[in-house]
Enzyme design. Structure first.
Site, PDB file in Angstrom:
ATOM      1  N   ASP A   1       0.804  -1.222   0.000  1.00  0.00           N
ATOM      2  CA  ASP A   1       0.000   0.000   0.000  1.00  0.00           C
ATOM      3  C   ASP A   1       0.838   1.272   0.000  1.00  0.00           C
ATOM      4  O   ASP A   1       0.340   2.354  -0.272  1.00  0.00           O
ATOM      5  CB  ASP A   1      -0.838   0.039   1.285  1.00  0.00           C
ATOM      6  CG  ASP A   1      -2.221  -0.533   1.082  1.00  0.00           C
ATOM      7  OD1 ASP A   1      -2.697  -0.538  -0.059  1.00  0.00           O
ATOM      8  OD2 ASP A   1      -2.819  -0.967   2.086  1.00  0.00           O
TER       9      ASP A   1
HETATM   10  C1  GLC Z   1      -1.809  -3.663   5.308  1.00  0.00           C
HETATM   11  C2  GLC Z   1      -3.019  -3.747   4.420  1.00  0.00           C
HETATM   12  C3  GLC Z   1      -2.783  -4.646   3.234  1.00  0.00           C
HETATM   13  C4  GLC Z   1      -1.494  -4.300   2.559  1.00  0.00           C
HETATM   14  C5  GLC Z   1      -0.347  -4.290   3.533  1.00  0.00           C
HETATM   15  C6  GLC Z   1       0.960  -3.852   2.921  1.00  0.00           C
HETATM   16  O1  GLC Z   1      -1.639  -4.859   6.011  1.00  0.00           O
HETATM   17  O2  GLC Z   1      -4.146  -4.198   5.132  1.00  0.00           O
HETATM   18  O3  GLC Z   1      -3.842  -4.545   2.327  1.00  0.00           O
HETATM   19  O4  GLC Z   1      -1.281  -5.222   1.539  1.00  0.00           O
HETATM   20  O5  GLC Z   1      -0.631  -3.414   4.590  1.00  0.00           O
HETATM   21  O6  GLC Z   1       0.958  -2.500   2.641  1.00  0.00           O
HETATM   22  C1  GLC Z   2      -0.761   2.659   5.906  1.00  0.00           C
HETATM   23  C2  GLC Z   2      -0.036   1.438   6.398  1.00  0.00           C
HETATM   24  C3  GLC Z   2      -0.344   0.237   5.569  1.00  0.00           C
HETATM   25  C4  GLC Z   2      -1.807   0.099   5.374  1.00  0.00           C
HETATM   26  C5  GLC Z   2      -2.446   1.396   4.871  1.00  0.00           C
HETATM   27  C6  GLC Z   2      -3.941   1.234   4.799  1.00  0.00           C
HETATM   28  O1  GLC Z   2      -0.280   3.034   4.675  1.00  0.00           O
HETATM   29  O2  GLC Z   2       1.358   1.619   6.424  1.00  0.00           O
HETATM   30  O3  GLC Z   2       0.191  -0.913   6.200  1.00  0.00           O
HETATM   31  O4  GLC Z   2      -2.054  -0.926   4.482  1.00  0.00           O
HETATM   32  O5  GLC Z   2      -2.127   2.434   5.731  1.00  0.00           O
HETATM   33  O6  GLC Z   2      -4.601   2.367   4.453  1.00  0.00           O
END
Ligand code: GLC
Ligand code: GLC
Length: 829
Positions: A491
């Site tokens: 993300d």
């Molecule tokens: C969080 C989110 C997931 C994403 C991950 C890596 O765990 O829930 O959707 O893939 O972060 O950014």
């Molecule tokens: C932030 C976190 C990530 C998560 C995202 C969800 O970027 O670092 O882990 O998946 O928020 O919105």
């Protein structure tokens, strides 16, 4: 150092001191009513949706961290007992030191037991199946030589339903709070006068000596939950809340002779009335309570409570009995048989919405997240998995893309986050294929499902999958790799964001057109998904009975195989760096995850997903990529996301570089991705290494390190601080993480090697060479398989005997109808 121990027999974790490094929590409820509860009774409850139907308040970011919960206060009304004058039997919120303390977190219940000055108290908290309420069953025992006269106070603070509004909109909310009190039941009915047809109730099994519903009356001016004036004085005010902060407090007086025991039951519940029968008498403003009376009376009876508790235990016995293992490793057994399966169910229920790290306000149910979670729970609740698949698909857009999240209560896509996370749709192919392999239910592909929940737009689920695949093919970039969009699995790798304003959301800010930045990870995921799709397509065209004309042209299996092959070629030409797979190309067309980079030279995600998709298995590059992982990314606490960590903020990379090195997406150990490497290691046949990685992040195996790890030793956390962090080894964000499902899949399907296929259960263990054998029992399509694996040689070759007869290959053919058990002997050679 440890703070408790596992009681595997009872499927409990037993916490032996209240001051754990962080609140160690558990979840109550498995249908519509949920609660979070810490080892000191903190936490909150909600109906279905943690944001929109919050029953009780919880203040995040508080000091102490865990404040607000399901509190009971005990008070010695006999002035001689000055020491025990008033205390919290769950330690919080008064934090008086107790003579003994123990918290047992079990499957859907928590029992907190303590003793002070000869008074023992035990509170069992749980949510009965089929009911929208929680029970607190308090048992008091007098171990003194003398009679004890006690006052018991219960306390909850009501949330005014919408948890976001409740914590922001005070100019309105300080005036709207309303309650009713009748026959000892406290009804919280804020906004019931207008558009809400639901209310909360708080009931008690005993005659009351008093009650309070106004927070300031109960606590007293300038006081907190650790020193309520009513508890100090020993008498409730019978206050009625008008606005401000409605609470629920019962006071019960208890006289206990020496050795005597008494049970008191409290119920906190949620109830909805028919809109045209809300008020009693009609036309009044008082709640119609006839509709809830029976429910309250029922669960205030101790034998009903006992029955409900037994039913809950039986429910979990049944679920957890569907797949069990007995291996030489205690951590494997414990996690597979109990805690990992349990955590997988919690992620099914709550996705990423409500934990002690997710406020229940920000996130609904994630498309990417839930499709992956499904891989872990599909064998436990196949019927509910089916429903989840269809709900998720209904939030898909006609383009094949998907809303990144939706709200469970409304089942609608979340507009504030929107779509364009370009990996999202591909996970759907994996979850649907896993569902069909598990159940054999090909009919799901014919289910009509709308797009974006628009009536009239229905198309067979199969068409949704086609669009998911097509979505990637319609979005290829300059190198022929898939465009990344807002982000892929990571993300925080925001290559189209270029945000330089504080506070902007990295996930929703898109400053670039998005026609350049590409993801090797999505390419790998695509190959994996397209290969599954080819199998689905072949069998679907054979099995189809319903001949509805799809809106979308049906592609043959060869189309998907060809698409997978082409992208694979592209990965080899522009996604392979010589020793590992590259990560991405940025908006300038520069490579990321390559020897050429100073920071972010190698990433874990493409190594895992590409090998899982079968890339490099034949030319040795898979093993080479995994050796690079071991050399550059593996630490004793697990495998970090990338190296070197980003030491500064890079405008063109986005949130990933916003985190200090070693935390979160910037080179922490993301427990979600570690299992991809475990699976990949099994694909190249290295069982010892796969299992070694498994143990590095396995919470039970880390129990001894609890003072460093800090999170619960019974569930996975999202991340463990990486080697660049000053707190390397410290876990964060426990419970709601894709780590649950993927670790479960890695250990059960790839290391132990028992996995569903379209044609039957496959057995292909890749376990450490020093394992002499193990046993697995698994329910599959209604048949119980008893599988015994015996090692005869050091390798991973298998020979199978099914019910005493040798078979060829390693897929156990589906047995004749009516078969209930199948015995399988597996010889590992
Ligand atoms: C969080 C989110 C997931 C994403 C991950 C890596 O765990 O829930 O959707 O893939 O972060 O950014
Ligand atoms: C932030 C976190 C990530 C998560 C995202 C969800 O970027 O670092 O882990 O998946 O928020 O919105």
């Amino acid at each position: 150092m440890r703070f408790g121990h596992f009681d595997d027999e009872r499927r409990e974790y037993v916490i032996e001191r209240p001051d754990t490094p962080l609140p160690w929590i558990n979840y109550l409820g498995c249908e519509d009513y949920f609660g979070l509860i810490s080892n000191t009774a903190g936490g909150y409850s909600f109906y279905k949706d943690a944001r929109l139907r919050r029953l009780t308040r919880y203040r995040y970011n508080n000091a102490p961290l865990d404040m607000g919960g399901r509190y009971v206060y005990l008070r010695d009304d006999d002035p001689q007992h000055a020491r025990s004058r008033a205390w919290s039997p769950t330690w919080m919120p008064m934090r008086r030191s107790l003579d003994s303390y123990q918290c047992r977190h079990g499957m859907g219940y928590t029992i907190i037991k303590s003793q002070l000055d000869g008074i023992e108290s035990q509170t069992c908290y749980f949510v009965p199946l089929g009911a929208s309420l929680e029970i607190w069953e308090l048992t008091l025992t007098n171990h003194r030589a003398k009679r004890a006269d006690l006052s018991v106070f219960s306390a909850v603070e009501f949330c005014l339903w919408d948890a976001n509004d409740d914590s922001t909109n005070f100019q309105r909310n300080y005036s709207t709070g309303e309650v009713e009190i009748l026959d000892g039941v406290i009804y919280h009915k804020t906004e019931y006068r207008e558009r809400r047809d639901h209310f909360a109730y708080f009931a008690c099994s005993e005659p009351l000596a008093g009650f309070d519903t106004d927070r300031e009356a109960f606590l007293g001016p300038y006081r907190g939950w650790d020193s309520p004036q009513v508890v100090e004085k020993g008498q409730a005010f019978n206050s009625v809340a008008h606005g401000w902060q409605p609470v629920g407090v019962h006071q019960v007086k208890v006289r206990l002779e020496p050795g005597e025991q008494k049970k008191i039951i409290f119920l906190l519940g949620y109830h909805e009335n028919p809109r045209d029968d809300k008020f009693d008498p009609p036309g009044s403003q008082t709640i119609n309570k006839r509709t809830v009376k029976g429910m309250i009376e029922r669960y205030l009876k101790p034998d009903e409570v006992e029955k409900a508790f037994r039913a809950l235990r039986a429910y979990w016995d049944d679920l957890l009995g569907r797949l069990t293992v007995s291996s030489p490793d205690v951590h494997t057994n414990r996690m597979v048989n109990i805690w990992n399966a349990y955590q997988v169910m919690i992620t099914f229920n709550l996705s990423r919405s409500a934990s002690y790290f997710e406020s229940g306000i920000g996130r609904g149910i994630g498309f990417r997240d839930s499709n992956q979670d499904l891989l872990g729970f599909v064998h436990l609740v196949p019927g509910r998995a089916r429903e989840r698949i269809l709900d998720l698909a209904a939030t898909q857009l006609p383009s094949g893309g998907a809303y990144h999240q939706y709200q469970l209560l409304t089942k609608r896509g979340n507009n504030d986050v929107g779509s364009n996370f370009n990996d999202d749709p591909l996970w759907q192919v994996l979850s649907v294929s896993a569902y069909i392999k598990e159940t054999g239910d090909w009919g799901i592909l014919d289910e009509p499902v709308p797009y974006d929940n628009r009536p009239g737009s229905e198309e067979a689920l199969y068409g949704h999958l086609q669009r998911s695949i097509q979505y990637t093919l319609d979005r290829l970039g300059p190198h022929g790799l898939p465009l990344i969009g807002r982000a892929d699995w990571n993300d925080c790798l925001n290559l189209n964001c270029f945000s330089d304003s504080p506070g902007q959301s990295f996930q929703t800010t898109t400053n670039k057109e998005g026609r350049t930045a590409e993801s090797v990870f999505i390419a790998g995921l695509f190959v994996l998904a397209a290969k599954e799709m080819a199998e689905l397509a072949r069998r679907y065209s054979e099995s189809r009975t319903v001949k509805t004309k799809p809106a979308f042209e049906l592609q043959p299996a060869t189309f998907y195989r060809e698409a997978a092959r082409k992208l694979e070629e592209i990965v080899w030409s522009v996604g392979w760096d010589g020793k590992w797979f590259r990560r991405a190309y940025d908006d300038f067309g520069h490579v990321l995850g390559s020897q050429e980079n100073d920071e972010g030279r190698i990433f874990i995600e493409p190594q895992g997903i590409c090998v899982m998709a079968g890339l490099g298995l034949e030319n040795g590059r898979a093993a080479q990529a995994l050796d690079s992982v071991s050399e550059h990314l593996a630490t004793p606490h697990g495998i970090v996301l990338q190296q070197p960590a980003f030491t500064r903020y890079y405008l063109h990379l986005g949130e990933i570089s916003s985190y200090p090195p070693g935390y979160k997406e910037n080179a922490s150990i993301f427990c979600h991705t570690n299992p991809w490497i475990m699976i990949a290691e099994t694909r190249v046949g290295r069982g010892a290494r796969a299992h070694d990685y498994y143990l590095r992040t396995n919470p039970s195996a880390r129990e001894e390190l609890s003072d460093l790890h800090r999170c619960e030793p019974y569930v996975y956390a999202q991340m463990i601080a990486g080697r660049d962090a000053p707190t390397h080894g410290e876990a964060k964000n426990s419970w709601l993480t894709g780590a649950a499902a993927w670790n479960y899949v890695a250990i059960t399907q790839w290391i132990l090697g028992v996995r569903p296929t379209f044609d039957g259960l496959e057995v292909a263990p890749v376990v450490p060479p020093d394992w002499k054998g193990f046993e697995v029992e698994r329910l599959f399509r209604g048949v119980r398989y008893r599988i015994r694996v015996e090692r005869r040689g050091p390798g991973n070759g298998v020979r199978l005997e099914v019910d005493g007869k040798p078979i060829s290959g390693n897929i156990i053919p589906l047995p004749k109808d009516g078969t209930t058990t199948v015995s399988v002997l597996v010889l590992l050679e």
